[in-house]
Design an enzyme around this catalytic site. Sequence first.
Site, PDB file in Angstrom:
ATOM      1  CB  ALA A  10      -0.945  -0.026   1.200  1.00  0.00           C
ATOM      2  NE  ARG A  21       0.395   9.610  -9.878  1.00  0.00           N
ATOM      3  CZ  ARG A  21       0.151   8.424  -9.327  1.00  0.00           C
ATOM      4  NH1 ARG A  21       0.224   7.336 -10.050  1.00  0.00           N
ATOM      5  NH2 ARG A  21      -0.167   8.326  -8.060  1.00  0.00           N
ATOM      6  CB  SER A  38       1.289  -3.625  -5.812  1.00  0.00           C
ATOM      7  OG  SER A  38       0.378  -2.545  -5.919  1.00  0.00           O
ATOM      8  CB  CYS A  42      -8.064  -4.674   3.143  1.00  0.00           C
ATOM      9  SG  CYS A  42      -6.945  -3.579   4.025  1.00  0.00           S
ATOM     10  CB  VAL A  86      16.223  -3.884   2.493  1.00  0.00           C
ATOM     11  CG1 VAL A  86      17.168  -2.780   2.949  1.00  0.00           C
ATOM     12  CG2 VAL A  86      15.648  -3.567   1.118  1.00  0.00           C
ATOM     13  CG  ASP A 292       0.265  -1.811   8.540  1.00  0.00           C
ATOM     14  OD1 ASP A 292      -0.450  -0.840   8.222  1.00  0.00           O
ATOM     15  OD2 ASP A 292      -0.091  -2.995   8.405  1.00  0.00           O
ATOM     16  CG  ASN A 314      -3.460   3.007  -0.412  1.00  0.00           C
ATOM     17  OD1 ASN A 314      -2.982   3.024  -1.531  1.00  0.00           O
ATOM     18  ND2 ASN A 314      -3.820   1.887   0.194  1.00  0.00           N
ATOM     19  CE1 TYR A 437     -36.218  11.595   5.630  1.00  0.00           C
ATOM     20  CE2 TYR A 437     -37.032  13.836   5.385  1.00  0.00           C
ATOM     21  CZ  TYR A 437     -37.277  12.493   5.545  1.00  0.00           C
ATOM     22  OH  TYR A 437     -38.571  12.029   5.602  1.00  0.00           O
TER      23      TYR A 437
END
Lengths: 567, 567
Positions: A10, A21, A38, A42, A86, A292, A314, A437
């Site tokens: 994420a 980008r 990737s 979830c 790593v 995380d 994200n 409503y």
Amino acid sequence: MQVVVIGANACGAKSACRVKRLNPKAEVILIDKDDLISYGACGIPYFVSGDVPHENALRETSYHVVRDEKFFRDAKGLKVLTKTLVEEIDRKRKTIRVRYLNTGQIEEIPYDKLIIATGSIPRTLNIPGIDLQGVYTLTSLHKAIEIKEKIARGEVEKPLVIGAGLIGLEMTEAFADLWELPVTLLEYFPQVLPRNLDAFTARMVENHLREKGVKLVLNARIKEIMGKDGKVIGVQTENEFYPADLVLVAGGVIPNSELAKKAGLLVSPATGGIVVNDRLQTSDPDIYAGGDCIEVTHLITGKKVVMPMGSLANRQGRVIGTNIAGGTATFKGTVGAFIMKCFDLAVGGVGLTLTQAKIEGFSASYALNNQTERSHFFPDAKYAYYALIFDKLTTRVLGFQAIGPFTDGTLARIHALSSILPYKPLVEDLLNLELAYAPPFNSALDPIHDTAHVADNILKGLFEPIHWEEVIKRMQEGDQNTLIIDLRHPKEAEFNVKNFSNVKHILYQKIRYHIKEIPKDKDIILICNSSRRSYEVARILKSEGYERVYVPLGGISFPRKWGEPVK
Amino acid sequence: MQVVVIGANACGAKSACRVKRLNPKAEVILIDKDDLISYGACGIPYFVSGDVPHENALRETSYHVVRDEKFFRDAKGLKVLTKTLVEEIDRKRKTIRVRYLNTGQIEEIPYDKLIIATGSIPRTLNIPGIDLQGVYTLTSLHKAIEIKEKIARGEVEKPLVIGAGLIGLEMTEAFADLWELPVTLLEYFPQVLPRNLDAFTARMVENHLREKGVKLVLNARIKEIMGKDGKVIGVQTENEFYPADLVLVAGGVIPNSELAKKAGLLVSPATGGIVVNDRLQTSDPDIYAGGDCIEVTHLITGKKVVMPMGSLANRQGRVIGTNIAGGTATFKGTVGAFIMKCFDLAVGGVGLTLTQAKIEGFSASYALNNQTERSHFFPDAKYAYYALIFDKLTTRVLGFQAIGPFTDGTLARIHALSSILPYKPLVEDLLNLELAYAPPFNSALDPIHDTAHVADNILKGLFEPIHWEEVIKRMQEGDQNTLIIDLRHPKEAEFNVKNFSNVKHILYQKIRYHIKEIPKDKDIILICNSSRRSYEVARILKSEGYERVYVPLGGISFPRKWGEPVK
């Protein structure tokens, strides 16, 4: 500029793409120890359940291209190293040392900016037998594929889940709902979702799980996962043996911050998360971290917490990408919003639970409310249940919980609350909330309003709340110092009047003609479906000089949903 | 204390009951000129459609007791006078003069506090023939009952609705959906919902209406409602005659503030609404007013507006009740949130439309976004469409519109926006919004986030937006100064490449290998389903020195939903 990103899910994938980008000339290297990258982690429970038919669906873009190395290279212009671990960050030389897991080869890669998005790892449960064959933790999509293949081969008849948090419950449903397997669910705490809900809302989820055939065991003290010939055969608690041929351990996660720690970056001993500022820079300004593995500010308490949520990861990825590319973006913290599907329910919450709020030193109290999600006259309007946590001294809103049918109605209420909680609203601000409503969607006063009204009425001393546990205790004991008046239609009241000696029926609409029948020397408890009528009658009795008048929070639907013996 | 309430619907009934609850010893008199009171007026279209089977359902409490005079007397302790017209308020003597419509008798009633909740009346349309038999305005539940009985008797084969506002559309659906009648819908403006949506979102609703068989006529200039023997036979516009045996006029409402004006209370000449302070007191501190008859502050512009919404009326009723009973409550204003069901769509909005924002003097711009409501890998995830209106100079969020399938997903996004808009958020604050996520409900980044990302990217100059109208014009004209690159799967691009001479296909993932094929001396327009890929490719081309690169707002799904000839 060379940007190296450690971790390609994420936060990592998002930040890498965002840098590229904004700055297409940057060299961006995305590194992951896994070969599946990737993926929508979830979505794993829905892949296991079969709702999502193939693991690649979790890895696809919305236009159905699999996000593999080739995709990131061709479409995003990133260099991707999978199956690459790593091992060390050398901050002085601004390099990382990687090991290619396929070849064992070691290489140094220089960076100008480094992004640590190493995610979380399952909390280690010190249980004997956790290494047995058939015991799983959801550390990666591979594990989910393994589980699903095992089920598909017909090797799973008795799955058992340890831990009734969000993932534990979603996986329980995955096993039980679509594969129709009888699931055992063991939870250490006396309630499900102990970090997310209070007991009064959790009990509704518990009852629903049991209705759906889940064998739910609370207060489970696991001694050992038992095996035979190296394969799991069940779980032994202090009290009982639960047979199982698959055990899923869902005991929560902790930040995967070891690499950062080894590199001398500031890692919080309290939370285990990497320390970052609100631009998501670590203690080394050339190294960013998100997802995380970091700690963030809880916007209700102001304290640091870890909040391992894909949505936050994200958003953090975008913030990091912007900052590295020379822009300015900040991540201010979290209010801990969650939503989940649990069989036929949508369960959501935000902010602090009552328990957490008390621990944090707030003068916390709560209001309950139940009402139909849509206008009550609209066909198929179903009941939903709401809890508002607030501070009695400051009237500040601290948290909100909602349990409703599986629609987006619960999401709507959680979205509203999570959107304003950072502004530190008072209960009064919820009364003033504008909420669109129309009868197919809600009532003229949204459930948020009516829940806030209950809180407002409590704060203003307009009625004396009493907890259903206490009411039921007095009903069952037949306490003759208490008179419980059931205000509903005679047919609705019949069961309680017949079964409990201290319950009497007086129809709500007729109460003004029957006040003389109500004794002043007893506790008067007024009950009805939602406690709206009870509250009104309490107001009348108070004006007539009654002082011992109590209204249970949230109406009779609450204990009924808990399976208590009232009707 | 004697409290008199004029008008026994949303605001009036609510304020009367609230006063009585807070102060049970108060005498509260609730007066209405009608005999049907306290009905859910917003439910009328669902009663006409048959979704709500009986008119009494609209008048029932959630525990199925009809809210008639007896109910208000017995349960609420109010004195109720129905079929009673308030003819005059004498503020000096603190009395009102009423006429009992059944007997013609006149009486004076004293008050200590007076509440004016006289609601709204239909805007008068100066159309010849409006008094013909079979021409209706929804002034009361009686009219709805009449209409429904007429349909049930089989007397309606060609209903025609004048006005495509909220009520007009809901009534159109009521006729068309369940009774399967071919409805003609005439709208003066060039779009449906002109006060609620912009043209780019309204066109989706228009197309949906046409798909559902509604004969929708925009820019309709009605000359006359035609009749024969006193009965309606159709509507003549400047261009055409539309036969009809029932005409429903839904041309909007205006505040019913005549009584207040006659009593010398301040009534705004601009809005027609009774002027109140934020405690909802009129210019006479003993007289309060709420509901459709007052003007309120628009929290985006700071200006006074009338906002006839049942949700606001109910909230205002509670505020008035609290204040009269000695408490303190305020109503601060509105952000104009609405939600509606329109056949298979949920349509919602909040704040200003782009058109309104420009009129108000903002440097208004907008972002469009489309994405699946649920995670795209979740089964049955359907597309929804979003528009964000913002100010280019201050980056302030001004409005939001959402069109999705008929779920509560649209409600969720409108709830979030209407909750924070009073806090005057910037686009950046939407990026930072915490929105709970799970795959059955949304994506890790909620549609609100992704819509705000588009706005943020526009504000930061990361791409040059172009409007689809312009793109389609150039496609249809075959403009050779423009090259339109369809970035999608070859099969998806096939239609556009075949039908438009200036459209070329280059697969998104392969763009980096095909840059040399793209001319630098033409306008380059990049198209794909959601404009996400277009945006990414625009970034690449920009870094390669291309200057004339354009990305249509919102992706190809937008014109496709409008019925434009692109695929």
